[in-house]
Design an enzyme around this catalytic site. Structure first.
Site, PDB file in Angstrom:
ATOM      1  CB  SER A   1     -45.557 -12.780  89.465  1.00 24.73           C
ATOM      2  OG  SER A   1     -46.426 -13.313  89.762  1.00 24.73           O
TER       3      SER A   1
ATOM      4  CG  HIS B   1     -49.079 -18.164  90.452  1.00 24.93           C
ATOM      5  ND1 HIS B   1     -49.014 -16.864  90.104  1.00 24.93           N
ATOM      6  CD2 HIS B   1     -47.816 -18.582  90.643  1.00 24.93           C
ATOM      7  CE1 HIS B   1     -47.660 -16.372  90.470  1.00 24.93           C
ATOM      8  NE2 HIS B   1     -46.878 -17.369  90.810  1.00 24.93           N
TER       9      HIS B   1
ATOM     10  NE  ARG C   1     -41.733 -19.759  85.774  1.00 26.69           N
ATOM     11  CZ  ARG C   1     -41.208 -18.526  85.916  1.00 26.69           C
ATOM     12  NH1 ARG C   1     -41.946 -17.691  85.156  1.00 26.69           N
ATOM     13  NH2 ARG C   1     -40.168 -18.205  86.720  1.00 26.69           N
TER      14      ARG C   1
ATOM     15  CE  LYS D   1     -39.912 -13.165  93.067  1.00 29.88           C
ATOM     16  NZ  LYS D   1     -40.894 -13.998  92.839  1.00 29.88           N
TER      17      LYS D   1
END
Length: 153
Positions: A128, A17, A90, A41
């Protein structure tokens, strides 16, 4: 003035990040890091703790502003005057997911442009979600997290 929003849950913030944010700062006059509550999440840290953590990480960067928000991200963009939304990519699966969101956002707010920034190769495996899993089992996450964030975990 070019204003961008980098939205995410940042639960916790990772070195990936930070890399995306630092690479974005030169492109915009102001970059908001928007801490959203992702209903899909299960969170580890409170929104307040994430906000404190991000402020500690970016305290020396005057172009960066940390703000928590809820609701549609495009609506939040409008409320802060952001015409760009930054998204980190990513993997190929990230691209497919982010492309679908960008297309939906464009339908909702055609004046807000999504900007994809591809992660550096060394950061492509850091997420994360994986960091939270390591933390749950008391593993060492120091290689994945900025040092300023460690006290908040």
């Amino acid at each position: 003035m070019k204003i961008a929003l980098f939205p995410g849950s940042f639960d916790p913030v990772t070195k990936a990040h930070v890399d995306i944010v630092k690479r974005s700062v030169g492109l915009f006059d102001k970059v908001y890091i928007g801490i959203g509550d992702n209903s899909s999440k299960k969170g580890l840290l409170s929104i307040e703790k994430r906000e404190q953590m991000l402020r500690a990480v970016f305290e020396t960067e005057p172009k960066i502003h940390i703000v928590a928000y809820d609701g549609l991200t495009v609506d939040f963009c409008k409320s802060i005057g952001a015409t760009f939304m930054i998204r980190g990519i990513r993997t190929v699966s990230d691209f497919e997911y982010e492309k679908a969101i960008a297309q939906m956002n464009h339908s909702l707010a055609p004046d807000i442009e999504s900007i994809f920034i591809v992660s550096k190769p060394g950061y492509s495996s850091i997420s994360s979600t994986i960091v939270r899993e390591i933390l749950r089992y008391h593993g060492d996450v120091s290689q994945f997290i900025p040092k300023e964030a460690i006290p908040y975990l």
